[in-house]
Motif scaffolding. Sequence first.
Motif, PDB file in Angstrom:
ATOM      1  N   VAL A 296      31.614  36.814  48.465  1.00 16.77           N
ATOM      2  CA  VAL A 296      32.215  36.161  47.441  1.00 16.77           C
ATOM      3  C   VAL A 296      32.556  35.013  47.657  1.00 16.77           C
ATOM      4  O   VAL A 296      33.001  34.648  48.780  1.00 16.77           O
ATOM      5  CB  VAL A 296      33.513  36.986  46.938  1.00 16.77           C
ATOM      6  CG1 VAL A 296      34.291  36.141  45.942  1.00 16.77           C
ATOM      7  CG2 VAL A 296      33.383  38.368  46.852  1.00 16.77           C
TER       8      VAL A 296
ATOM      9  N   VAL B 218      29.161  35.373  43.232  1.00 16.88           N
ATOM     10  CA  VAL B 218      28.676  36.428  44.481  1.00 16.88           C
ATOM     11  C   VAL B 218      27.506  36.626  44.665  1.00 16.88           C
ATOM     12  O   VAL B 218      26.410  36.071  43.745  1.00 16.88           O
ATOM     13  CB  VAL B 218      29.043  37.757  43.540  1.00 16.88           C
ATOM     14  CG1 VAL B 218      28.879  39.046  44.518  1.00 16.88           C
ATOM     15  CG2 VAL B 218      30.399  38.024  43.126  1.00 16.88           C
TER      16      VAL B 218
ATOM     17  N   ARG C  34      34.342  34.639  35.164  1.00 20.67           N
ATOM     18  CA  ARG C  34      34.192  35.098  36.878  1.00 20.67           C
ATOM     19  C   ARG C  34      35.164  34.355  37.463  1.00 20.67           C
ATOM     20  O   ARG C  34      34.941  32.953  37.357  1.00 20.67           O
ATOM     21  CB  ARG C  34      32.767  35.388  36.957  1.00 20.67           C
ATOM     22  CG  ARG C  34      31.763  36.192  36.516  1.00 20.67           C
ATOM     23  CD  ARG C  34      32.160  37.342  36.703  1.00 20.67           C
ATOM     24  NE  ARG C  34      31.249  38.356  36.255  1.00 20.67           N
ATOM     25  CZ  ARG C  34      31.257  39.822  36.117  1.00 20.67           C
ATOM     26  NH1 ARG C  34      32.664  40.257  36.246  1.00 20.67           N
ATOM     27  NH2 ARG C  34      30.518  40.464  35.572  1.00 20.67           N
TER      28      ARG C  34
ATOM     29  N   THR D  60      33.965  31.084  51.466  1.00 17.41           N
ATOM     30  CA  THR D  60      33.525  32.355  51.580  1.00 17.41           C
ATOM     31  C   THR D  60      34.891  32.941  51.675  1.00 17.41           C
ATOM     32  O   THR D  60      35.639  32.908  52.638  1.00 17.41           O
ATOM     33  CB  THR D  60      32.622  32.796  52.476  1.00 17.41           C
ATOM     34  OG1 THR D  60      31.560  31.744  52.508  1.00 17.41           O
ATOM     35  CG2 THR D  60      32.491  34.173  52.345  1.00 17.41           C
TER      36      THR D  60
ATOM     37  N   GLN E 113      27.241  42.017  49.912  1.00 19.19           N
ATOM     38  CA  GLN E 113      27.466  40.916  48.868  1.00 19.19           C
ATOM     39  C   GLN E 113      28.588  39.961  49.578  1.00 19.19           C
ATOM     40  O   GLN E 113      29.586  40.456  49.945  1.00 19.19           O
ATOM     41  CB  GLN E 113      27.735  41.164  47.689  1.00 19.19           C
ATOM     42  CG  GLN E 113      26.261  41.935  47.084  1.00 19.19           C
ATOM     43  CD  GLN E 113      26.446  42.724  45.987  1.00 19.19           C
ATOM     44  OE1 GLN E 113      27.549  42.639  45.090  1.00 19.19           O
ATOM     45  NE2 GLN E 113      25.736  43.690  45.719  1.00 19.19           N
TER      46      GLN E 113
ATOM     47  N   TRP F 245      33.239  45.002  41.987  1.00 14.50           N
ATOM     48  CA  TRP F 245      33.905  44.011  41.656  1.00 14.50           C
ATOM     49  C   TRP F 245      33.534  43.458  40.275  1.00 14.50           C
ATOM     50  O   TRP F 245      32.754  44.312  39.737  1.00 14.50           O
ATOM     51  CB  TRP F 245      33.185  43.004  42.729  1.00 14.50           C
ATOM     52  CG  TRP F 245      31.762  42.582  42.397  1.00 14.50           C
ATOM     53  CD1 TRP F 245      30.708  43.080  43.256  1.00 14.50           C
ATOM     54  CD2 TRP F 245      30.910  41.746  41.681  1.00 14.50           C
ATOM     55  NE1 TRP F 245      29.541  42.627  42.811  1.00 14.50           N
ATOM     56  CE2 TRP F 245      29.721  41.902  42.101  1.00 14.50           C
ATOM     57  CE3 TRP F 245      31.431  40.896  40.584  1.00 14.50           C
ATOM     58  CZ2 TRP F 245      28.437  41.271  41.333  1.00 14.50           C
ATOM     59  CZ3 TRP F 245      30.357  40.439  39.683  1.00 14.50           C
ATOM     60  CH2 TRP F 245      28.892  40.413  40.096  1.00 14.50           C
TER      61      TRP F 245
END
Length: 218
Positions: free
Chosen positions: A53, A90, A86, A64, A51, A74
């Motif tokens: 972020v 993600v 958040r 990114t 994944q 996470w």
Amino acid sequence: MTDFELLSGLDPEERRQLLSTCTPRRFRRRDILCHEGDPGDCLHLIRSGRQIVRVTTPLGHTATLSLMGPGDSWGEQALLSPDARRTATVVAIEDSETLTLSREQLARLRREHPHIDRIITAKLAAQVRRLSAMVLEALYLPVDERVVRRLAHLARAYGGPNAIADIKLTQDDLASMAGTTRATANKVLRELEDKGVLTLGRGTITVTDRATLERAAR
């Protein structure tokens, strides 16, 4: 069983009991696991898949920040405060599976195993150091060097101990990680391809000479 750093220090039976209480979740490639600004309602332990972020810049662009894979976690920061949001979006770049811990489960884990707080603190501190290093690179390193450094990091993440690393990311992703444009990233990649360091495919960068890439990234 995936070795989760966050759960290091628990004995096998404690780990088994804890993981049995987690909620498994599956995601397809390109699924969004959370959006920047969403309420932080759970912590994710990555069992499989990778994944990335991403955050939105003040100018509205997407940057990114990092790549995560099996064993990573996470969402810790959002769960430490009841009204936290958040801080990033993600996205699954591969089919992925996570195990989620609710706020209540994490609080109980911290009460019963106080050393978990030290692990979380160390993880958050490492994130701050990594982001600080990225800021310094963006301010003081030429863009070509930033692209090479991000590429070397990705080769380590994807290749592990193998001689060849197949990086399943687009040139747009690499450019975003290096804080530059796709055209600039492509120019650097083409130069490395001409030197025999890598080959470019559709959605894949295959690093065939990791030793040379590592030397260039120093």
